[in-house]
Design a protein around this motif. Structure first.
Motif, PDB file in Angstrom:
ATOM      1  N   GLY A  40     -27.445 -34.770  61.431  1.00 37.97           N
ATOM      2  CA  GLY A  40     -28.024 -34.225  59.894  1.00 37.97           C
ATOM      3  C   GLY A  40     -27.869 -32.774  59.467  1.00 37.97           C
ATOM      4  O   GLY A  40     -27.120 -32.618  58.602  1.00 37.97           O
ATOM      5  N   ALA A  41     -27.365 -32.184  60.234  1.00 34.83           N
ATOM      6  CA  ALA A  41     -27.984 -30.996  60.510  1.00 34.83           C
ATOM      7  C   ALA A  41     -26.172 -30.754  59.884  1.00 34.83           C
ATOM      8  O   ALA A  41     -26.130 -29.586  59.042  1.00 34.83           O
ATOM      9  N   MET A  42     -25.650 -31.105  60.858  1.00 30.09           N
ATOM     10  CA  MET A  42     -24.304 -30.264  60.922  1.00 30.09           C
ATOM     11  C   MET A  42     -23.720 -30.600  58.906  1.00 30.09           C
ATOM     12  O   MET A  42     -22.232 -30.350  58.494  1.00 30.09           O
ATOM     13  N   ARG A  43     -24.109 -32.328  58.766  1.00 31.39           N
ATOM     14  CA  ARG A  43     -23.776 -32.859  57.711  1.00 31.39           C
ATOM     15  C   ARG A  43     -24.179 -32.206  56.798  1.00 31.39           C
ATOM     16  O   ARG A  43     -23.704 -31.742  55.571  1.00 31.39           O
ATOM     17  N   ALA A  44     -25.260 -31.849  56.133  1.00 34.75           N
ATOM     18  CA  ALA A  44     -25.554 -30.372  55.802  1.00 34.75           C
ATOM     19  C   ALA A  44     -25.084 -29.554  55.473  1.00 34.75           C
ATOM     20  O   ALA A  44     -25.644 -28.499  54.259  1.00 34.75           O
ATOM     21  N   GLY A  45     -23.856 -29.044  56.215  1.00 28.79           N
ATOM     22  CA  GLY A  45     -23.299 -27.723  56.164  1.00 28.79           C
ATOM     23  C   GLY A  45     -24.271 -26.952  57.723  1.00 28.79           C
ATOM     24  O   GLY A  45     -23.009 -25.623  57.098  1.00 28.79           O
ATOM     25  N   ALA A  46     -24.446 -26.887  58.711  1.00 35.05           N
ATOM     26  CA  ALA A  46     -24.474 -25.522  59.466  1.00 35.05           C
ATOM     27  C   ALA A  46     -23.658 -25.928  60.079  1.00 35.05           C
ATOM     28  O   ALA A  46     -22.749 -26.973  60.843  1.00 35.05           O
ATOM     29  N   GLN A  47     -22.875 -25.106  60.787  1.00 30.40           N
ATOM     30  CA  GLN A  47     -21.745 -24.721  61.706  1.00 30.40           C
ATOM     31  C   GLN A  47     -22.344 -24.447  63.317  1.00 30.40           C
ATOM     32  O   GLN A  47     -21.485 -24.387  64.154  1.00 30.40           O
ATOM     33  N   ASP A  48     -23.919 -24.362  63.923  1.00 26.17           N
ATOM     34  CA  ASP A  48     -24.038 -24.685  65.053  1.00 26.17           C
ATOM     35  C   ASP A  48     -25.330 -25.150  65.325  1.00 26.17           C
ATOM     36  O   ASP A  48     -26.374 -24.602  63.974  1.00 26.17           O
ATOM     37  N   PHE A  49     -26.196 -25.660  66.361  1.00 24.55           N
ATOM     38  CA  PHE A  49     -27.385 -26.109  66.089  1.00 24.55           C
ATOM     39  C   PHE A  49     -27.646 -26.175  68.038  1.00 24.55           C
ATOM     40  O   PHE A  49     -27.138 -26.035  69.175  1.00 24.55           O
ATOM     41  N   VAL A  50     -28.772 -25.072  67.867  1.00 26.76           N
ATOM     42  CA  VAL A  50     -29.368 -24.852  69.251  1.00 26.76           C
ATOM     43  C   VAL A  50     -31.202 -25.664  69.189  1.00 26.76           C
ATOM     44  O   VAL A  50     -31.454 -25.559  68.270  1.00 26.76           O
ATOM     45  N   VAL A  51     -31.895 -25.238  70.326  1.00 28.69           N
ATOM     46  CA  VAL A  51     -32.635 -26.891  70.915  1.00 28.69           C
ATOM     47  C   VAL A  51     -33.177 -25.532  71.359  1.00 28.69           C
ATOM     48  O   VAL A  51     -33.643 -24.571  72.536  1.00 28.69           O
ATOM     49  N   LYS A  52     -34.639 -25.330  70.439  1.00 31.87           N
ATOM     50  CA  LYS A  52     -35.977 -24.413  71.336  1.00 31.87           C
ATOM     51  C   LYS A  52     -36.650 -24.587  72.755  1.00 31.87           C
ATOM     52  O   LYS A  52     -36.688 -26.407  72.811  1.00 31.87           O
ATOM     53  N   PRO A  53     -36.881 -24.411  73.714  1.00 35.89           N
ATOM     54  CA  PRO A  53     -36.953 -22.697  73.585  1.00 35.89           C
ATOM     55  C   PRO A  53     -35.201 -21.819  74.105  1.00 35.89           C
ATOM     56  O   PRO A  53     -34.853 -22.466  74.867  1.00 35.89           O
ATOM     57  N   ILE A  54     -34.488 -21.588  73.046  1.00 35.44           N
ATOM     58  CA  ILE A  54     -33.203 -20.991  73.253  1.00 35.44           C
ATOM     59  C   ILE A  54     -32.978 -20.059  74.300  1.00 35.44           C
ATOM     60  O   ILE A  54     -33.742 -19.135  74.234  1.00 35.44           O
ATOM     61  N   GLY A  55     -31.977 -20.209  75.454  1.00 32.08           N
ATOM     62  CA  GLY A  55     -31.737 -19.154  76.192  1.00 32.08           C
ATOM     63  C   GLY A  55     -31.028 -17.644  75.404  1.00 32.08           C
ATOM     64  O   GLY A  55     -30.619 -18.201  74.919  1.00 32.08           O
ATOM     65  N   PRO A  56     -31.077 -16.715  75.958  1.00 35.27           N
ATOM     66  CA  PRO A  56     -30.158 -15.533  75.232  1.00 35.27           C
ATOM     67  C   PRO A  56     -29.060 -15.116  75.276  1.00 35.27           C
ATOM     68  O   PRO A  56     -28.229 -15.156  74.494  1.00 35.27           O
ATOM     69  N   GLU A  57     -28.522 -15.596  76.345  1.00 34.40           N
ATOM     70  CA  GLU A  57     -27.338 -16.057  75.912  1.00 34.40           C
ATOM     71  C   GLU A  57     -26.602 -17.321  75.610  1.00 34.40           C
ATOM     72  O   GLU A  57     -25.476 -17.236  75.042  1.00 34.40           O
ATOM     73  N   ARG A  58     -27.449 -18.239  75.605  1.00 37.39           N
ATOM     74  CA  ARG A  58     -27.061 -19.368  74.595  1.00 37.39           C
ATOM     75  C   ARG A  58     -26.889 -18.642  73.569  1.00 37.39           C
ATOM     76  O   ARG A  58     -25.388 -19.481  72.677  1.00 37.39           O
ATOM     77  N   LEU A  59     -27.706 -17.973  72.616  1.00 35.88           N
ATOM     78  CA  LEU A  59     -27.789 -17.323  71.386  1.00 35.88           C
ATOM     79  C   LEU A  59     -26.644 -16.621  71.686  1.00 35.88           C
ATOM     80  O   LEU A  59     -26.072 -16.260  70.416  1.00 35.88           O
ATOM     81  N   GLU A  60     -26.269 -16.133  72.586  1.00 36.74           N
ATOM     82  CA  GLU A  60     -25.743 -15.154  71.742  1.00 36.74           C
ATOM     83  C   GLU A  60     -23.986 -16.361  71.715  1.00 36.74           C
ATOM     84  O   GLU A  60     -22.727 -14.922  71.350  1.00 36.74           O
ATOM     85  N   VAL A  61     -23.810 -15.979  72.837  1.00 36.53           N
ATOM     86  CA  VAL A  61     -22.265 -17.142  72.494  1.00 36.53           C
ATOM     87  C   VAL A  61     -22.135 -17.891  71.080  1.00 36.53           C
ATOM     88  O   VAL A  61     -21.219 -17.406  70.661  1.00 36.53           O
ATOM     89  N   SER A  62     -23.596 -18.735  71.418  1.00 32.52           N
ATOM     90  CA  SER A  62     -23.409 -19.364  69.095  1.00 32.52           C
ATOM     91  C   SER A  62     -23.622 -17.840  68.322  1.00 32.52           C
ATOM     92  O   SER A  62     -22.559 -18.264  66.900  1.00 32.52           O
TER      93      SER A  62
END
Length: 524
Positions: free
Chosen positions: A94-116
């Motif tokens: 649903g998020a991707m269809r709405a126009g999002a480029q990426d999706f992350v799940v809380k709690p998100i690690g800093p390494e994953r966030l930086e790569v995204s």
């Protein structure tokens, strides 16, 4: 890096954690509490400064889905990374269809966030570059496609937008490499001639005996070797725009025909029996002051006033340092893709600071080449200051009291009554190019008070071996020799730096007998 990130989350703890992480990654951030505030920021004038949105999906009043829907409805294509505690596949789709480029799940690690963040910004920059290339090829490039955040460039864009709504002749002035052709293309792309021919002519690169034929065309048999009819650049630009770069290099006899084309809207192809009517929009560009050429008798005064109806001056890169981070990211995305170095995706904050501390005598073109070289050298995921060794060397030399460009700056006259010579005015990051001038330094130093051979680069002797003042011809000859050596035999650059036309330079080479002695007259 230079990205500006909008963080949208109703949880104060999560907002603070995201803000600290984004700052640590080298990006700037802005934080809002809900979707309503996010839309207010994105719709405000400063919304154009936002490069990425980190958006929580579950919020009161206006949730993330509604924010995405309204953003896309507004025509806002700013990339979005959505985050939520619900990791179900339906939520992701649903998020991707709405126009999002990426999706992350809380709690998100800093390494994953930086790569995204890094990947989304890189893809966004590449998409912008592809769109810009397509628009440029189609003749529909507009001022909204120009990368700038500088107040001084805002004035240029305002002037360009006004000029685009008219057919008024435009003269774009500015140093080499500042983007004069880009502004010209944007003017055409925003005018009623968009998608029509945009014909570019570099007047300084055309042999003098072919200028008239290339610009105005010729008929079959008009002169020896004219075995076919040739359509000139004016005819190619019929219905569209003709961009004359380095217009000050045009010979005087061609200037007369250009003036007639502007006044009468018709041209005379070489060998044609009658003139031909043409419909074109003329945009001229120069990196020199045409008025100086008028005073020297090398440019027609009537043509100058005909071209200089609507002047636009583009400031050099050193006067708009705000553009460097964005331009660097733009070039990085492009060259990383071209060189298949996808892991190189960001620029360290200290690298941005280094690039902004340099004066960039070659302007945007020099920055582009520096980033290209840095991408090739880089073995990391991030461009570091060590990937720009020449910029580092120049900044270090300047900090130690030397001139820009890595050469010693001579601020005081070498001989009483002599003007100071500043070799650092030359653009370029070339190593070892002055080795050939060392012999000249020693030869001059032996009778000019420099007995140890440590003559500063650029020194020109004022006195001959008998202690008498040198003739102007000798001084001019020495200056030409020094310039040819300094610019590696690139005669167009030599002529430009000496402030003379290339035909004049070649004539002086012949007069001073330098053709055989230097062998540089044919080197380009």
């Amino acid at each position: 890096m230079s990205g500006r990130i909008l963080i949208v989350d109703d949880d104060p703890v999560q907002r603070r954690l995201l803000e600290e992480a984004v700052t640590r990654f080298g990006y700037s951030s802005r934080v809002v509490e809900n979707g309503v505030e996010a839309l207010q920021v994105l719709r405000a004038p400063e919304g154009g400064d936002i490069d990425l949105v980190i958006l929580d999906l579950v919020m009161p009043e206006l949730d993330g889905y509604a924010v995405l829907e309204k953003m896309r409805g507004d025509g806002n294509s700013t990339p979005v990374i959505v985050q939520t505690a619900q990791a179900g596949i339906d939520t992701v789709v649903g998020a991707m269809r709405a126009g999002a480029q990426d999706f992350v799940v809380k709690p998100i690690g800093p390494e994953r966030l930086e790569v995204s963040i890094r990947n989304v910004l890189k893809v966004s920059a590449l998409e912008d570059e592809i769109v810009r290339f397509r628009k440029s090829a189609a003749g529909t490039l507009t001022f909204s496609d120009i990368i700038t955040r500088s107040p001084s460039m805002e004035r240029v864009i305002r002037l360009g937008e006004r000029a685009a709504s008219s057919h008024i002749p435009i003269l774009i002035e500015g140093e080499s490499g500042v983007g004069k052709e880009l502004i010209a293309r944007a003017i055409q792309g925003q005018s009623d001639r968009a998608a029509k021919p945009f014909v570019t002519v570099n007047c300084g690169a055309i042999p003098e005996n072919l200028v008239e034929s290339i610009l105005f065309g010729h008929e079959k048999g008009a002169f020896t070797g004219a075995v076919d009819k040739h359509v000139g650049k004016f005819q190619e630009a019929h219905g569209g725009t003709l961009f004359l770069d380095e217009v000050g290099e045009l010979p005087l006899d061609v200037q007369v025909k250009l003036l007639r084309a502007l006044q009468e809207g018709e041209i005379d192809p070489v060998g044609a029996r009658r003139p031909q009517k043409i419909d074109f929009r003329l945009i001229s560009a120069t990196n020199r002051r045409l008025m100086d050429l008028v005073k020297e008798g090398r440019f027609r005064e009537d043509l100058y006033y005909r071209l200089n109806v609507f002047p636009i001056w583009i400031p050099p890169l050193r006067d708009r340092l705000e553009d460097i981070p964005e331009l660097t990211r733009h070039f990085l995305a492009r060259f990383a893709a071209e060189e298949h170095k996808s892991k190189v995706s960001t620029v360290a904050p200290e690298t941005v600071a280094l690039l902004q501390s340099y004066d960039w005598p070659g302007n945007i073109r020099q920055l582009e080449n520096a980033v290209f070289r840095a991408v090739v050298l880089c073995d990391d995921t991030c461009l570091r200051p060590d990937d720009f060794p020449q910029v580092q060397a120049n900044c270090a030399s300047r900090g130690a009291g030397g001139g820009q460009g890595g050469e010693p700056r001579i601020d005081a006259p070498l001989i009483a009554g002599e003007p100071a010579i500043r070799p650092d005015d030359a653009a370029g990051e070339r190593s070892g190019e002055h080795a050939g001038a060392a012999a000249l330094w020693k030869a001059q130093g032996s009778f000019a008070g420099f007995t140890d051979g440590s003559v500063p680069f650029g020194f020109l002797r004022a006195l001959d071996r008998n202690g008498h003042v040198q003739t102007l011809e000798c001084v001019e000859r020495d200056m030409i020799v020094t310039a040819i050596d300094h610019y590696g035999g690139r005669m167009a650059e030599v002529a430009r730096r000496l402030g003379i036309g290339r035909s004049t330079l070649y004539r002086k080479l012949k007069d001073y007998g330098l053709e055989a002695s230097n062998g540089q007259d044919a080197a380009e």
